[in-house]
Scaffold this motif. Structure first.
Motif, mmCIF file in Angstrom:
data_model
loop_
_atom_site.group_PDB
_atom_site.id
_atom_site.type_symbol
_atom_site.label_atom_id
_atom_site.label_comp_id
_atom_site.label_asym_id
_atom_site.label_seq_id
_atom_site.Cartn_x
_atom_site.Cartn_y
_atom_site.Cartn_z
ATOM 1 N N CYS A 74 0.686 -0.357 -15.701
ATOM 2 C CA CYS A 74 1.695 -1.084 -16.463
ATOM 3 C C CYS A 74 2.325 -0.206 -17.533
ATOM 4 C CB CYS A 74 1.085 -2.332 -17.106
ATOM 5 S SG CYS A 74 0.506 -3.527 -15.886
ATOM 6 N N THR A 75 3.606 -0.001 -17.400
ATOM 7 C CA THR A 75 4.391 0.686 -18.427
ATOM 8 C C THR A 75 5.520 -0.239 -18.843
ATOM 9 O OG1 THR A 75 5.908 1.710 -16.844
ATOM 10 C CG2 THR A 75 3.883 2.918 -17.347
ATOM 11 N N PRO A 76 6.049 -0.089 -20.037
ATOM 12 C CA PRO A 76 7.093 -1.015 -20.496
ATOM 13 C C PRO A 76 8.316 -1.055 -19.596
ATOM 14 C CG PRO A 76 6.225 0.273 -22.328
ATOM 15 C CD PRO A 76 5.623 0.850 -21.096
ATOM 16 N N ALA A 77 8.662 0.081 -18.971
ATOM 17 C CA ALA A 77 9.884 0.110 -18.162
ATOM 18 C C ALA A 77 9.651 -0.352 -16.732
ATOM 19 C CB ALA A 77 10.447 1.536 -18.153
ATOM 20 N N ARG A 78 8.414 -0.446 -16.297
ATOM 21 C CA ARG A 78 8.119 -0.776 -14.901
ATOM 22 C C ARG A 78 8.134 -2.285 -14.700
ATOM 23 N NH1 ARG A 78 3.113 2.252 -12.443
ATOM 24 N NH2 ARG A 78 4.719 3.872 -12.205
ATOM 25 N N ARG A 79 8.719 -2.716 -13.565
ATOM 26 C CA ARG A 79 8.811 -4.142 -13.267
ATOM 27 C C ARG A 79 8.165 -4.457 -11.924
ATOM 28 N NH1 ARG A 79 9.703 -3.641 -17.612
ATOM 29 N NH2 ARG A 79 11.540 -4.127 -18.875
ATOM 30 N N LEU A 80 7.488 -5.578 -11.901
ATOM 31 C CA LEU A 80 6.892 -6.052 -10.655
ATOM 32 C C LEU A 80 7.949 -6.792 -9.840
ATOM 33 C CD1 LEU A 80 4.326 -6.509 -8.907
ATOM 34 C CD2 LEU A 80 4.048 -8.680 -10.145
ATOM 35 N N LEU A 81 8.086 -6.381 -8.557
ATOM 36 C CA LEU A 81 9.059 -7.040 -7.682
ATOM 37 C C LEU A 81 8.383 -7.983 -6.701
ATOM 38 C CD1 LEU A 81 11.380 -3.997 -6.801
ATOM 39 C CD2 LEU A 81 11.487 -5.543 -8.764
ATOM 40 N N GLN A 82 7.171 -7.637 -6.260
ATOM 41 C CA GLN A 82 6.491 -8.494 -5.296
ATOM 42 C C GLN A 82 4.988 -8.258 -5.375
ATOM 43 O OE1 GLN A 82 8.292 -10.838 -3.209
ATOM 44 N NE2 GLN A 82 6.191 -11.582 -3.432
ATOM 45 N N ASP A 83 4.220 -9.350 -5.171
ATOM 46 C CA ASP A 83 2.753 -9.299 -5.236
ATOM 47 C C ASP A 83 2.214 -9.975 -3.984
ATOM 48 O OD1 ASP A 83 0.044 -9.481 -5.809
ATOM 49 O OD2 ASP A 83 0.346 -10.124 -7.879
ATOM 50 N N SER A 84 1.259 -9.293 -3.298
ATOM 51 C CA SER A 84 0.710 -9.862 -2.061
ATOM 52 C C SER A 84 -0.074 -11.142 -2.328
ATOM 53 C CB SER A 84 -0.192 -8.846 -1.359
ATOM 54 O OG SER A 84 -1.286 -8.474 -2.190
ATOM 55 N N GLN A 85 -0.424 -11.415 -3.592
ATOM 56 C CA GLN A 85 -1.074 -12.693 -3.894
ATOM 57 C C GLN A 85 -0.081 -13.841 -3.832
ATOM 58 O OE1 GLN A 85 -3.155 -12.357 -7.630
ATOM 59 N NE2 GLN A 85 -4.877 -11.236 -6.703
ATOM 60 N N ASP A 86 1.193 -13.529 -3.990
ATOM 61 C CA ASP A 86 2.230 -14.562 -3.876
ATOM 62 C C ASP A 86 2.741 -14.664 -2.448
ATOM 63 O OD1 ASP A 86 2.019 -14.961 -6.623
ATOM 64 O OD2 ASP A 86 3.507 -13.397 -7.045
ATOM 65 N N VAL A 87 2.987 -13.513 -1.815
ATOM 66 C CA VAL A 87 3.444 -13.478 -0.412
ATOM 67 C C VAL A 87 2.461 -12.596 0.344
ATOM 68 C CG1 VAL A 87 5.314 -12.880 1.164
ATOM 69 C CG2 VAL A 87 5.845 -13.741 -1.137
ATOM 70 N N PRO A 88 1.530 -13.187 1.102
ATOM 71 C CA PRO A 88 0.443 -12.405 1.718
ATOM 72 C C PRO A 88 0.968 -11.361 2.709
ATOM 73 C CG PRO A 88 -0.028 -14.762 1.783
ATOM 74 C CD PRO A 88 1.407 -14.639 1.376
ATOM 75 N N VAL A 89 0.296 -10.208 2.726
ATOM 76 C CA VAL A 89 0.603 -9.147 3.677
ATOM 77 C C VAL A 89 -0.645 -8.283 3.819
ATOM 78 C CG1 VAL A 89 1.467 -7.480 1.976
ATOM 79 C CG2 VAL A 89 2.315 -7.386 4.315
#
Length: 957
Positions: free
Chosen positions: A226-241
């Motif tokens: 986690c850095t201040p400029a980094r953004r999460l776009l997708q998480d496999s806990q939300d959309v499994p893969v």
């Protein structure tokens, strides 16, 4: 007249400017003032983000004030200030950029919960500011936390402001006439701020998702990911893969990296180096990275599509370098990321590239194109790559064990190994230790090459010849500068092995069979005084065992030879002093190497790559690989990191240049155009024929210049020059056939031997002979040194005669004397005039040394003969053909007055190199006459000033 939308924009800017001022005084300033300097890294990072947000807010207020001022100017001077003067229209991109910077700063603060943390640290202060803070907000519950209120206060007014921008700009566009010149500006601004609305929503959603992720991660992972400029776009806990082969427990797609969590391991993949391949089954897609190939699989095709789409768009944005603007998946850029990219990456997996950093062009997860490789141990490679391997031209620096030395390879590569022509220098602090210029195969020296030490080396050496798998093998020439020796002959496994000739600086020459670097078995030795030894030698070339010595005077010594410590050479045998003296000329002119090394096979390593080039159809991109490249000088080659950029003398369009070369050959196939075409080609160091000639010159100089300038090698050199001429003609014919094939024309028929020899001697040899003339003529000088010395003495004696005395001495008939050509002064007597008779013929003959072309030399001789006859005809008053008895003494006179140095060397070189078709013709007759004059002048009676009796000239013709 101003539109209602413009008036509404003015009121909007006034309200927003005042709101920004209130936000600054009520929120931002207190946040900075009431927050003490944090002691932990996260606290300092939060403070930095708040300071950055404050600066962005200040710039936003300034640009709003500028926009407000432009609106006031427009409404106050409607007749003179046009609509295009509005800042929102003529500088919409700058206004937009300021808004984007503020939104990014705000989102970073949201992601790290900077507002909540600040409110928590000064809870009492913000409780007192609660009423004032809520006045800035609408739709926020009074039960909301102070942190939430602070976040809303810094976002809500801007969101409303941008929404009004879009509404009013769209209305302004509708009210502006279609052909109006500013309509495009209005539409452009409305589009930009419409995108900004979507961008704001997306930035806030991603910041909130990133904030939630921080809570779900352990402190160790949070610090790593986690850095201040980094953004999460997708998480496999939300959309499994599911990801194979790594079997990741959780997959996180950020805006710059893809992260796979597997137990305590974290696998991170830079999105700039991710390539996506859609699957065929609708449930799987594949990701290619520099060191991994990942398969993404999902039970639900919809989930797979979400991941595939988001990864694709994230890669696009990572490559564009833009922070989510326009919104993810929108905008004018292509939705598919480019296959070819330019990125830096450090390899981690074991192998050839382990720990190496590659910076350059990529294609589908592999270095492909131009790039630079750097290893931690100091190795560097700059050049072309193909599918992850060095391929094409490149330069590599390899440090040696010694700290101040490294090898520099400047050569062509194929599938990761050096292959083709290249240069390898061993460089040190003080310059170059040694240089190899030649061919490689599979990373080893293979084919023709030259290995040379630095001139200042303690033991200077130079090897020019053939290599096999990194070792000297085949025909080659080695010069040992320390011992003053040159070896010419065969090699095997890096040692002299097979027939060979050794030439020493003292003038001693050896010929025999070598084995394991030493001469074994019978051989011959030729000394400087032309003594000949035939017998056996020790391994260090000392006479030993049975042998025979033939002295220049004809005496022979045959018996057993040996040497002892401090005793010198001793022998036991028979000295024969009664033998018939040999012909001195045959004794002096013994030749070495002829027959031991067939001329056709000596330099196949030079001819071979050219034949391969022609057989391949002369591909322009392989011209340097097969034929070598032009190197300007060693200083340019040694410019450390700078010369890794590889400024070659012939950059880029090789294919086009080769096409021009072939077209030129087709346009000049008939003489004399062919002669001029070949002359230009051979004189051009970048032309394939010119390159071949220069390599052959290099081999010739390495063999016959300097130490190798021995009269006993003249025949070896002469047949080599003729072979080079045949090979150059064959090379021209090969290029011509390729040119005809490319144009769809029928190939030329094969030449018969007679036609080929005619072209070789009449066309190619005169053009290429100047390149070899200096070394070749030196060998002729040494071979005929004794005869030329006698000739020079005869010329010196004859030059003492006045013209009439010399004509009388040579027994020239008096009625042929050109006395009419003599102009006497008052006190001058006819018997004392010198160098005036047959002056035109004399001056003509002197031109024989001004050219190296045998045919042109013969033409000079022909003109000299014509001048002699013309002079005699003028004296007699009628055309007169000289009989042989009269021509020879006149020609001797002209030769003696021309005083040509080294005439014997000139005559024999002309004889050896002239076109065979002239044999038995006029040129042959005239050359024979010149030889006869040369021999007469050497005779003792010429040198002692004794008048000879009347000779029968016919015996010399």
């Amino acid at each position: 007249m101003c539109s209602p939308e413009e008036e509404a924009l003015l009121r909007l800017e006034e309200v927003f400017s005042a709101t920004l001022a209130r936000i600054n005084s009520l929120v931002l300033q207190p946040l900075l003032e009431t927050t003490p300097e944090p002691s932990d890294a996260q606290g300092r990072e939060g403070l930095r983000l708040l300071q950055q947000l404050h600066q962005s807010s200040q710039r936003l207020w300034e640009v709003t004030e500028e926009s407000l001022h432009s609106l006031q100017e427009r409404l106050g001077h409607q007749d003179t200030v046009g609509l295009e003067s509005l800042l929102l229209l003529h500088d919409a991109d700058r206004v937009l950029q300021v808004h984007v910077e503020y939104i990014e700063s705000y989102a970073s603060c949201v992601a790290v919960q900077a507002f909540q943390k600040a409110a928590k640290k000064r809870r009492e202060f913000w409780r007192g500011q609660r009423k004032a803070l809520w006045q800035l907000l609408s739709g926020v519950s009074s039960e909301a936390s102070v942190g939430t209120a602070l976040a809303q206060a810094l976002h809500q007014p801007l969101a409303h402001h941008v929404q009004q921008y879009v509404f009013l700009l769209l209305g302004l566009g509708d009210s502006t006439a279609d052909p109006h010149p500013t309509r495009e500006l209005v539409v452009h601004a409305a589009t930009l701020f419409g995108n900004l609305q979507s961008f704001m929503r997306q930035a806030l959603d991603q910041a909130l998702a990133t904030q939630a992720l921080r809570h779900s991660l352990s402190s160790r992972l949070r610090d790593v990911l986690c850095t201040p400029a980094r953004r999460l776009l997708q998480d496999s806990q939300d959309v499994p893969v599911t990801v194979t082969p790594l079997r990741a427990e959780r997959v996180l797609l950020f805006d710059d990296v893809l992260v796979l969590l597997q137990g305590h391991s974290v696998h991170t993949f830079d999105l700039k180096l991710v390539w996506l391949d859609p699957g065929q089954d609708g449930r799987t897609f594949h990701l290619l990275t520099p060191e991994e190939e990942l398969s993404f699989c999902s039970k639900d095709p919809q989930d797979r599509m979400v991941w595939q789409w988001k990864v694709t768009q994230a890669v696009c944005q990572a490559l564009r370098g833009k922070k989510d603007f326009p919104v993810l998946g929108a905008g004018g850029e292509p939705s598919e990321p480019p296959t070819c990219r330019c990125v830096a990456y450090t390899f981690r997996a074991e192998g050839q590239l382990c720990q190496a950093t590659y910076e350059g062009e990529w294609c589908r997860g592999r270095p492909h194109g131009r790039g630079t490789l750097k290893w931690p141990d100091g190795r560097n490679h700059v050049g072309s790559f193909c599918q992850g391997l060095e391929h094409g031209f490149g330069i590599r620096l390899v440090p040696q064990a010694s700290e101040d030395k490294f090898d520099c390879y400047k050569c062509h590569w194929r599938e990761g190994s050096m292959c083709g022509y290249g240069i390898c220098e061993t460089l040190c602090r003080y310059g170059t230790d040694e240089v190899y210029k030649g061919y490689f195969r599979a990373g080893l020296r293979h084919g023709f090459g030259v290995l040379e030490s630095a001139p200042q080396a303690p033991q200077p050496f130079k090897y020019t010849g053939h290599w096999e798998r990194g070792q000297r093998s085949g025909y080659g020439v080695e010069e040992d500068g320390d011992r003053g020796e040159r070896y010419i002959g065969m090699w095997q496994a890096d040692q002299r092995h097979g027939p060979g000739v050794m030439v020493t600086q003292a003038g001693v020459c050896y010929q025999g069979t070598f084995q394991a670097d030493k001469m074994v078995g019978p051989g011959i030795l030729l000394s400087e005084d032309d003594s000949l030894y035939e017998g056996t030698f020790t391994r260090d070339l000392t006479l030993v065992g049975k042998g025979k010595v033939t002295f220049p005077n004809g005496f022979t010594l045959e018996g057993s030879f040996g040497s002892g410590a401090g005793k010198g050479l001793h022998t036991q045998g028979v000295l024969d002093t009664a033998a018939f003296p040999p012909d001195p000329s045959s004794t002096r002119k013994r030749q070495l190497g002829v027959g031991a090394f067939p001329v056709e096979s000596r330099w196949q390593g030079v001819y071979g790559p050219f034949r391969d080039f022609v057989s391949a159809g002369c591909p322009g991109d392989e011209q340097e690989t097969l034929l070598g490249f032009h190197v300007q000088n060693s200083r340019e080659l040694r410019k450390s990191q700078e010369y890794l950029c590889c400024e070659r003398a012939q950059p880029e369009p090789c294919a086009d240049r080769m096409e021009d070369v072939l077209d030129e050959l087709l346009l000049h196939r008939e003489p004399p155009a062919l002669r001029e075409c070949l002359r230009k080609a051979l004189s051009n160091s970048l032309h394939p024929l010119g390159k071949l000639l220069r390599t052959l010159m290099l081999t010739f100089q390495a063999t016959y210049a300097g130490i190798g300038a021995s009269k006993h090698l003249q025949a070896l050199a002469q047949e080599e020059v003729k072979q080079h001429a045949r090979e150059l003609w064959a090379a021209y014919r090969g290029l011509l056939q390729v040119a005809l094939q490319r144009k769809g024309q029928a190939p030329e028929e094969d030449e018969d031997t007679e036609t080929r020899d005619l072209q070789v001697h009449g066309l190619v040899l005169p053009l290429m002979l100047p390149s070899f003339y200096s070394e070749l003529f030196t060998l002729y000088l040494l071979l005929h040194e004794t005869e030329d010395s006698l000739y020079s003495q005869g010329i010196a004696n004859l030059s003492l005669f006045p013209d009439t005395k010399l004509l009388e001495f040579l027994d020239v008939q008096k009625h042929l004397w050109p006395l009419k050509d003599l102009t006497l002064t008052t006190n001058q007597r006819l018997s004392l005039v010198r160098d005036k008779c047959f002056l035109s013929a004399t001056e003509c003959l002197q031109k024989i040394i001004t050219t190296v072309d045998p045919r042109e030399k013969l033409e000079v001789l022909e003109r000299t003969y014509g001048e002699i006859e013309a002079t005699v005809s003028r004296v007699l008053g009628q055309e007169h053909k000289l009989p042989m008895d009269d021509l020879l003494p006149l020609l001797i006179y002209v030769v003696s007055r021309a005083r040509i140095q080294h005439l014997g060397a000139e005559i024999h070189l002309i004889r050896d190199m002239m076109d065979p078709t002239h044999t038995g013709g006029l040129y042959d007759f005239l050359l024979t006459a010149l030889e006869s004059c040369y021999e007469h002048i050497q005779k003792e009676d010429m040198r002692l000033h004794r008048f000879p009796g009347r000779w029968d000239s016919r015996e010399h013709w």
